[in-house]
Write a protein that holds these residues in place. Structure first.
Motif, PDB file in Angstrom:
ATOM      1  N   ALA A  29       0.921  -1.352   0.178  1.00  0.00           N
ATOM      2  CA  ALA A  29      -0.083   0.090  -0.054  1.00  0.00           C
ATOM      3  C   ALA A  29       0.876   1.305  -0.085  1.00  0.00           C
ATOM      4  CB  ALA A  29      -0.940   0.083   1.148  1.00  0.00           C
ATOM      5  N   ASN A  30       2.023   1.280   0.821  1.00  0.00           N
ATOM      6  CA  ASN A  30       2.964   2.156   0.646  1.00  0.00           C
ATOM      7  C   ASN A  30       3.369   2.754  -0.731  1.00  0.00           C
ATOM      8  OD1 ASN A  30       2.440   2.867   3.411  1.00  0.00           O
ATOM      9  ND2 ASN A  30       4.338   1.539   4.261  1.00  0.00           N
ATOM     10  N   TYR A  31       3.919   1.575  -1.360  1.00  0.00           N
ATOM     11  CA  TYR A  31       4.424   1.763  -2.794  1.00  0.00           C
ATOM     12  C   TYR A  31       3.301   2.506  -3.542  1.00  0.00           C
ATOM     13  CZ  TYR A  31       8.623  -0.864  -1.399  1.00  0.00           C
ATOM     14  OH  TYR A  31       9.865  -1.201  -0.809  1.00  0.00           O
ATOM     15  N   PHE A  32       2.018   1.787  -3.668  1.00  0.00           N
ATOM     16  CA  PHE A  32       0.926   2.512  -4.387  1.00  0.00           C
ATOM     17  C   PHE A  32       0.967   3.667  -4.053  1.00  0.00           C
ATOM     18  CE2 PHE A  32      -0.383  -2.556  -4.913  1.00  0.00           C
ATOM     19  CZ  PHE A  32       0.139  -2.553  -6.385  1.00  0.00           C
ATOM     20  N   GLN A  33       0.708   4.067  -2.819  1.00  0.00           N
ATOM     21  CA  GLN A  33       0.357   5.314  -2.331  1.00  0.00           C
ATOM     22  C   GLN A  33       1.683   6.353  -3.114  1.00  0.00           C
ATOM     23  OE1 GLN A  33      -2.570   6.314  -0.871  1.00  0.00           O
ATOM     24  NE2 GLN A  33      -1.858   8.209  -1.817  1.00  0.00           N
ATOM     25  N   ARG A  34       2.800   5.889  -2.896  1.00  0.00           N
ATOM     26  CA  ARG A  34       3.931   6.585  -3.469  1.00  0.00           C
ATOM     27  C   ARG A  34       3.690   6.829  -5.206  1.00  0.00           C
ATOM     28  NH1 ARG A  34      10.256   5.588  -3.328  1.00  0.00           N
ATOM     29  NH2 ARG A  34      10.939   7.262  -4.488  1.00  0.00           N
ATOM     30  N   LEU A  35       3.599   5.835  -5.692  1.00  0.00           N
ATOM     31  CA  LEU A  35       3.246   5.941  -7.168  1.00  0.00           C
ATOM     32  C   LEU A  35       2.070   6.908  -7.587  1.00  0.00           C
ATOM     33  CD1 LEU A  35       2.989   2.777  -9.392  1.00  0.00           C
ATOM     34  CD2 LEU A  35       1.412   4.843  -9.921  1.00  0.00           C
ATOM     35  N   ILE A  36       1.303   6.906  -6.717  1.00  0.00           N
ATOM     36  CA  ILE A  36      -0.005   7.750  -7.148  1.00  0.00           C
ATOM     37  C   ILE A  36       0.515   9.300  -6.862  1.00  0.00           C
ATOM     38  CG2 ILE A  36      -2.416   8.466  -6.480  1.00  0.00           C
ATOM     39  CD1 ILE A  36      -2.865   5.546  -5.871  1.00  0.00           C
ATOM     40  N   GLN A  37       1.112   9.410  -5.549  1.00  0.00           N
ATOM     41  CA  GLN A  37       1.636  10.689  -5.234  1.00  0.00           C
ATOM     42  C   GLN A  37       2.694  11.414  -6.262  1.00  0.00           C
ATOM     43  OE1 GLN A  37       2.478  10.445  -1.123  1.00  0.00           O
ATOM     44  NE2 GLN A  37       0.391  10.589  -0.581  1.00  0.00           N
ATOM     45  N   ASP A  38       3.617  10.367  -6.465  1.00  0.00           N
ATOM     46  CA  ASP A  38       4.830  10.829  -7.152  1.00  0.00           C
ATOM     47  C   ASP A  38       4.826  11.078  -8.715  1.00  0.00           C
ATOM     48  OD1 ASP A  38       5.900  11.285  -4.674  1.00  0.00           O
ATOM     49  OD2 ASP A  38       7.486   9.608  -4.898  1.00  0.00           O
ATOM     50  N   CYS A  39       4.040  10.158  -9.381  1.00  0.00           N
ATOM     51  CA  CYS A  39       3.930  10.016 -10.647  1.00  0.00           C
ATOM     52  C   CYS A  39       2.351   9.967 -11.033  1.00  0.00           C
ATOM     53  CB  CYS A  39       4.406   8.549 -11.177  1.00  0.00           C
ATOM     54  SG  CYS A  39       6.198   8.373 -10.650  1.00  0.00           S
ATOM     55  N   ALA A  40       1.759  11.311 -10.986  1.00  0.00           N
ATOM     56  CA  ALA A  40       0.289  11.286 -11.169  1.00  0.00           C
ATOM     57  C   ALA A  40       0.115  10.920 -12.704  1.00  0.00           C
ATOM     58  CB  ALA A  40      -0.015  12.866 -10.862  1.00  0.00           C
ATOM     59  N   GLY A  41       0.855  11.107 -13.640  1.00  0.00           N
ATOM     60  CA  GLY A  41       0.531  10.744 -15.003  1.00  0.00           C
ATOM     61  C   GLY A  41       0.748   9.362 -15.486  1.00  0.00           C
ATOM     62  N   SER A  42       1.292   8.476 -14.483  1.00  0.00           N
ATOM     63  CA  SER A  42       1.750   7.221 -14.744  1.00  0.00           C
ATOM     64  C   SER A  42       0.444   6.317 -15.366  1.00  0.00           C
ATOM     65  CB  SER A  42       2.128   6.557 -13.705  1.00  0.00           C
ATOM     66  OG  SER A  42       2.306   5.095 -13.876  1.00  0.00           O
ATOM     67  N   PRO A  43       0.609   5.354 -16.557  1.00  0.00           N
ATOM     68  CA  PRO A  43      -0.207   4.484 -16.676  1.00  0.00           C
ATOM     69  C   PRO A  43      -0.432   3.356 -15.878  1.00  0.00           C
ATOM     70  CG  PRO A  43       1.887   4.354 -17.799  1.00  0.00           C
ATOM     71  CD  PRO A  43       2.114   5.425 -17.232  1.00  0.00           C
ATOM     72  N   TYR A  44       0.414   3.307 -14.659  1.00  0.00           N
ATOM     73  CA  TYR A  44       0.118   2.415 -13.598  1.00  0.00           C
ATOM     74  C   TYR A  44      -0.857   2.762 -12.594  1.00  0.00           C
ATOM     75  CZ  TYR A  44       3.753  -0.310 -15.635  1.00  0.00           C
ATOM     76  OH  TYR A  44       4.595  -1.034 -16.487  1.00  0.00           O
ATOM     77  N   ARG A  45      -1.157   4.246 -12.764  1.00  0.00           N
ATOM     78  CA  ARG A  45      -1.892   4.596 -11.640  1.00  0.00           C
ATOM     79  C   ARG A  45      -3.181   4.150 -11.246  1.00  0.00           C
ATOM     80  NH1 ARG A  45      -2.555  10.873  -9.789  1.00  0.00           N
ATOM     81  NH2 ARG A  45      -4.467  10.681  -8.253  1.00  0.00           N
ATOM     82  N   PRO A  46      -4.098   4.182 -12.397  1.00  0.00           N
ATOM     83  CA  PRO A  46      -5.511   3.461 -12.237  1.00  0.00           C
ATOM     84  C   PRO A  46      -5.334   2.046 -11.605  1.00  0.00           C
ATOM     85  CG  PRO A  46      -5.128   4.309 -14.494  1.00  0.00           C
ATOM     86  CD  PRO A  46      -3.899   4.284 -13.741  1.00  0.00           C
ATOM     87  N   GLU A  47      -4.605   1.235 -11.869  1.00  0.00           N
ATOM     88  CA  GLU A  47      -4.157   0.041 -11.222  1.00  0.00           C
ATOM     89  C   GLU A  47      -3.888   0.111  -9.765  1.00  0.00           C
ATOM     90  OE1 GLU A  47      -2.759  -4.396 -12.185  1.00  0.00           O
ATOM     91  OE2 GLU A  47      -2.877  -3.127 -13.719  1.00  0.00           O
TER      92      GLU A  47
END
Length: 160
Positions: free
Chosen positions: A95-113
């Motif tokens: 959950a911490n890694y996913f949260q960081r992905l959402i916060q640090d890489c807002a335009g990432s194609p991995y964000r929805p997943e």
């Protein structure tokens, strides 16, 4: 003497131009290293070497890459964490890694997943998945609550 100086200047200038063009022809060394690191990380994950893949993710994250590599490293670090420790600790780390992905890489194609995974992990921690929103929305709509609920259930089945 002037002729020699002119020749030397032309030689050096043409050398710089050629060297500059040669540098543009391929990827830089750090870019090649990053691409090979991402490839190795994914291959390790696919082969079931989750600890090695997680170490590769950590190395990539430590190199402070741009979001095109950071989001992949965070995403796979989360998945590796879930595979290594399927209990509360692994879920919290993921959950911490996913949260960081959402916060640090807002335009990432991995964000929805990543957002879907966070929903799954939150529901797994609460102990149940509810079917409240599954009945709302059209079944054919990919953004409908029913489709999201199906995706959450699919992901949940992978970690439980």
């Amino acid at each position: 003497m002037k002729k020699t100086v002119r020749w030397l200047v032309r030689y050096l200038c043409s050398g710089f131009v050629i060297a500059g063009l040669a540098g543009c022809a391929g990827m830089s060394k750090p870019a090649q290293d990053m691409a090979s690191g991402l490839y190795a990380m994914k291959q390790q994950f696919a082969g079931g070497s989750y600890r090695e893949s997680l170490q590769s993710c950590m190395a990539i994250m430590a190199s402070r890459p741009a979001c095109t590599a950071l989001d992949q490293a965070l995403y796979y670090a989360a998945l590796n964490s879930l595979r290594i420790d399927q209990g509360h600790g692994g879920r919290t780390e993921a959950a911490n890694y996913f949260q960081r992905l959402i916060q640090d890489c807002a335009g990432s194609p991995y964000r929805p997943e990543a957002e879907t995974w966070l929903s799954v992990l939150a529901s797994a921690e609460s102990g149940s998945l509810r079917n409240d929103s599954a009945s709302a929305g059209k079944a054919g709509d990919p953004d409908s609550p029913a489709k999201k609920y199906q995706e959450i259930n699919r992901l949940h089945s992978e970690i439980v």
